[in-house]
Design a protein around this motif. Structure first.
Motif, PDB file in Angstrom:
ATOM      1  N   LEU A   1       0.806  -1.220   0.000  1.00 41.12           N
ATOM      2  CA  LEU A   1       0.000   0.000   0.000  1.00 41.12           C
ATOM      3  C   LEU A   1       0.838   1.268   0.000  1.00 41.12           C
ATOM      4  CD1 LEU A   1      -2.759  -0.948   2.638  1.00 41.12           C
ATOM      5  CD2 LEU A   1      -2.995  -0.901   0.155  1.00 41.12           C
ATOM      6  N   ASP A   2       2.160   1.144  -0.096  1.00 35.78           N
ATOM      7  CA  ASP A   2       2.998   2.337   0.072  1.00 35.78           C
ATOM      8  C   ASP A   2       3.110   3.189  -1.186  1.00 35.78           C
ATOM      9  OD1 ASP A   2       4.820   1.036  -1.569  1.00 35.78           O
ATOM     10  OD2 ASP A   2       6.315   0.706   0.005  1.00 35.78           O
ATOM     11  N   GLY A   3       2.556   2.720  -2.314  1.00 32.98           N
ATOM     12  CA  GLY A   3       2.515   3.533  -3.525  1.00 32.98           C
ATOM     13  C   GLY A   3       3.632   3.298  -4.517  1.00 32.98           C
ATOM     14  N   ARG A   4       4.564   2.418  -4.197  1.00 38.23           N
ATOM     15  CA  ARG A   4       5.655   2.156  -5.155  1.00 38.23           C
ATOM     16  C   ARG A   4       5.117   1.632  -6.480  1.00 38.23           C
ATOM     17  NH1 ARG A   4      10.639   1.945  -2.194  1.00 38.23           N
ATOM     18  NH2 ARG A   4      10.209   1.872   0.052  1.00 38.23           N
ATOM     19  N   HIS A   5       3.988   0.919  -6.391  1.00 37.31           N
ATOM     20  CA  HIS A   5       3.418   0.336  -7.608  1.00 37.31           C
ATOM     21  C   HIS A   5       2.009   0.879  -7.873  1.00 37.31           C
ATOM     22  CE1 HIS A   5       6.823  -2.366  -7.446  1.00 37.31           C
ATOM     23  NE2 HIS A   5       6.474  -2.730  -6.220  1.00 37.31           N
TER      24      HIS A   5
ATOM     25  N   LEU B   1      10.510  11.627 -12.789  1.00 35.48           N
ATOM     26  CA  LEU B   1      10.466  12.020 -11.385  1.00 35.48           C
ATOM     27  C   LEU B   1      11.427  13.172 -11.078  1.00 35.48           C
ATOM     28  CD1 LEU B   1       9.041  11.207  -8.760  1.00 35.48           C
ATOM     29  CD2 LEU B   1      10.961   9.680  -8.278  1.00 35.48           C
ATOM     30  N   GLN B   2      10.899  14.244 -10.483  1.00 32.23           N
ATOM     31  CA  GLN B   2      11.688  15.433 -10.168  1.00 32.23           C
ATOM     32  C   GLN B   2      11.917  15.608  -8.664  1.00 32.23           C
ATOM     33  OE1 GLN B   2      12.893  17.408 -12.752  1.00 32.23           O
ATOM     34  NE2 GLN B   2      12.058  15.707 -13.972  1.00 32.23           N
ATOM     35  N   ILE B   3      11.414  14.679  -7.856  1.00 30.94           N
ATOM     36  CA  ILE B   3      11.577  14.753  -6.403  1.00 30.94           C
ATOM     37  C   ILE B   3      12.128  13.427  -5.901  1.00 30.94           C
ATOM     38  CG2 ILE B   3       9.789  16.473  -5.975  1.00 30.94           C
ATOM     39  CD1 ILE B   3       7.846  14.230  -5.328  1.00 30.94           C
ATOM     40  N   THR B   4      12.730  13.445  -4.724  1.00 30.53           N
ATOM     41  CA  THR B   4      13.256  12.220  -4.126  1.00 30.53           C
ATOM     42  C   THR B   4      12.152  11.565  -3.317  1.00 30.53           C
ATOM     43  OG1 THR B   4      15.435  13.252  -3.968  1.00 30.53           O
ATOM     44  CG2 THR B   4      15.073  11.252  -2.685  1.00 30.53           C
ATOM     45  N   ALA B   5      11.371  10.734  -3.979  1.00 32.40           N
ATOM     46  CA  ALA B   5      10.226  10.095  -3.335  1.00 32.40           C
ATOM     47  C   ALA B   5       9.942   8.765  -4.007  1.00 32.40           C
ATOM     48  CB  ALA B   5       9.007  11.008  -3.401  1.00 32.40           C
TER      49      ALA B   5
ATOM     50  N   ASP C   1       6.488   9.624   1.203  1.00 34.55           N
ATOM     51  CA  ASP C   1       7.647  10.461   0.860  1.00 34.55           C
ATOM     52  C   ASP C   1       7.228  11.624  -0.034  1.00 34.55           C
ATOM     53  OD1 ASP C   1       9.339   8.819   2.280  1.00 34.55           O
ATOM     54  OD2 ASP C   1       9.972   7.664   0.531  1.00 34.55           O
ATOM     55  N   ALA C   2       6.341  11.344  -0.979  1.00 37.89           N
ATOM     56  CA  ALA C   2       5.889  12.381  -1.906  1.00 37.89           C
ATOM     57  C   ALA C   2       5.117  13.474  -1.160  1.00 37.89           C
ATOM     58  CB  ALA C   2       5.016  11.765  -2.996  1.00 37.89           C
TER      59      ALA C   2
END
Length: 413
Positions: free
Chosen positions: A32-36, A46-50, A55-56
Motif C-alpha cells: 500500500l505504500d505507492g511504489r506500484h 520524477l523530479q523529487i526524491t520520493a 515520501d511524496a
C-alpha cells in the motif's frame, strides 16, 4: 519435487490493519505504500526524491515549511486523505481514481464509522488523536478539496503521478445537501462567484472593540492581554492579514520608505507584497511597542514577534491566535442586544480568518478604490475582491423594506 520460485510480480500479502496515526508515525505495508500505484508516472520523469506516497507528501509539505498556517492545513488534509485511502479504500493514494475522490467528498461530509475517525482534539503524539472532530462544514470541505488539489497537482508536476483525478471533478463550489431519506452528501453545484459572508458588520465589530475595552486591566497580565488584543484587532481591521502571517512575521516587516510606512508581507505561495500602513494603524503599532518597552517604531533588525506571548515573549501561534479571538468574539456576542440573535450566533462561529474578511470589507465600505483594496488584500484576480462588495445588494434589500405586510390581528372572542 523442486519448490517453485515465488512470483516476484505478485503483490505482497497485507500485513494487518493500519492504525489511525499521524503521517510521521504511520507504518504502511509494502503493498500500500505507492511504489506500484496504478497512477504512478514513469520514473524517468520524477523530479523529487520520493519512492512512496508518504515520501511524496513530505516533499509537498516541505514547500510550505515557511508558511506555518498553510503547512498545518495541508498536513492535516494530506494525512486525512492518505489514511482514508489506506483504510477505507485499501489502496495506495497513488492508485486513487476519479470515483474514489467523489467518494472522499461524501466521506468528508460524514466520516464513518465516527468511532474510528472522530474524536475530541488531542495532541498528535497521543493515542487519542483522530483526524476529525466530526463531519466537516461546507466551507471546511472546500478548504480540504483545495488543499488536496494542490497536492495532486504538485505530484503531477513533480513527475510522481501520471494525472490528477481530482481535476476531473468539475472545480465548482461543493454544497452540502440532504438527500431524501439519506445522509448528507457533498455534491458539485453552481459556478457562480459567491459573496463573502464570513465577515463582521459594523455592529458586530463595535461589539468586538467594546469587549476588548471591557477586558481587565488591573494586573500586569491583564494589561498585557488587553494591549495585545487592541493591537491584534487593529491589525486585522487595517491590514487584513492571514493568521499564519501574524505568526511568522516580525516587527521589522513594518518599514518606512520616503516618509511613508508599509507592512512588508510574504503571503501565500511565498509571494512578497507590501500594504500601506494608515496613520491609525501606525498609532496602534507605536502604542503596542511602547507597552512592550520597545522603541516607538521598529528598526530593520528588530526581530520582535508581531504578537507576543504574555508568558515568555515568544511569538503566539496561529492556533493560539484563534483561541484568543474566539474568547473575544464570544464576549462580544454577549454584548449584542437580544434582537440580534443571528449576529450573536455569527460571532460565536467566527474565527481568525473572519478578521481578514472584515478588514477587506471595511476597506471597500470606507470608499477606498477597489483597485487599491485588491492590492491591499493581495488578490491576484480582481473578481476575488469583488466578492466583498455588498453595496448593490444592500440597496436592493433596503428597497424591499418598502413593502409591508398589512395584517389585521383580530382577537378571538
Amino acid at each position: 519435487m523442486q519448490a517453485k520460485n515465488p512470483d516476484t510480480n505478485a503483490r505482497p500479502i497485507p500485513q494487518g490493519p493500519i492504525p489511525i496515526r499521524p503521517l510521521d508515525e504511520l507504518t504502511i505495508p509494502p503493498d500500500l505504500d505507492g511504489r506500484h500505484g496504478v497512477n504512478r508516472a514513469d520514473l524517468a520523469r520524477l523530479q523529487i526524491t520520493a519512492d512512496t506516497d508518504a515520501d511524496a507528501i513530505r516533499c509537498f509539505l516541505t514547500e510550505y515549511d515557511r508558511s506555518p498556517g498553510t503547512y498545518r492545513i495541508y498536513q492535516r488534509e494530506c494525512e486525512r486523505l492518505l489514511l482514508w485511502s489506506l483504510i477505507d479504500c485499501g489502496k495506495p493514494l497513488s492508485s486513487l481514481n476519479r470515483q474514489d475522490f467523489e467518494g472522499y467528498l461524501n466521506f468528508l461530509a460524514d466520516p464513518q464509522p465516527s468511532a474510528l475517525w472522530c474524536g475530541p482534539k488531542a495532541e498528535r503524539i497521543t493515542e487519542r488523536w483522530r483526524p476529525f472532530v466530526g463531519p466537516l462544514s461546507e466551507s471546511a470541505v472546500l478548504t480540504a478539496m483545495a488543499a488536496i488539489n494542490s497536492l495532486m497537482s504538485y505530484l503531477v508536476d513533480a513527475g510522481y503521478l501520471l494525472g490528477n483525478p481530482l481535476g476531473l471533478i468539475r472545480q465548482r463550489r461543493r454544497k452540502m445537501s440532504a438527500e431524501v431519506g439519506g445522509p448528507l452528501r457533498a455534491v458539485a453545484s453552481t459556478d457562480e462567484i459567491d459573496k463573502i459572508e464570513r465577515f463582521l458588520d459594523t455592529q458586530m465589530w463595535q461589539a468586538v472593540t467594546d469587549a476588548i475595552e471591557a477586558m481587565p486591566k488591573d494586573g500586569e497580565r491583564g494589561r498585557d492581554e488587553y494591549e495585545r488584543a487592541r493591537f491584534l484587532a487593529a491589525t486585522l481591521y487595517m491590514l487584513a492579514p492571514r493568521a499564519g502571517e501574524l505568526e511568522s512575521h516580525r516587527m521589522n516587516s513594518f518599514r518606512e520608505e520616503r516618509g511613508l510606512w508599509w507592512w512588508h508581507v510574504v503571503g501565500k505561495g511565498g509571494k512578497k507584497a507590501k500594504v500601506p500602513v494608515a496613520d491609525d494603524m501606525l498609532k496602534a503599532l507605536i502604542r503596542y511597542r511602547k507597552h512592550l518597552g520597545l522603541s516607538a517604531v521598529p528598526r530593520r533588525d528588530d526581530l520582535t514577534p508581531l504578537l507576543v506571548s504574555v508568558k515568555d515573549g515568544s511569538p503566539i501561534t496561529a492556533r493560539r491566535l484563534n483561541q484568543i479571538l474566539k474568547k473575544i468574539f464570544n464576549a462580544a456576542a454577549e454584548l449584542l442586544p437580544d434582537d440580534a440573535e443571528h449576529k450573536k450566533e455569527k460571532l460565536r462561529a467566527a474565527s481568525a480568518h473572519w478578521g481578514r474578511h472584515t478588514g477587506i470589507t471595511a476597506k471597500l465600505d470606507s470608499g477606498i478604490d477597489e483597485r487599491f483594496v485588491q492590492k491591499d488584500a493581495r488578490h491576484t484576480d480582481a473578481r476575488t475582491t469583488q466578492r466583498y462588495i455588498h453595496e448593490e445588494e444592500e440597496r436592493w434589500h433596503e428597497e424591499a423594506q418598502k413593502q409591508r405586510l398589512h395584517w389585521t390581528d383580530k382577537k378571538t372572542p
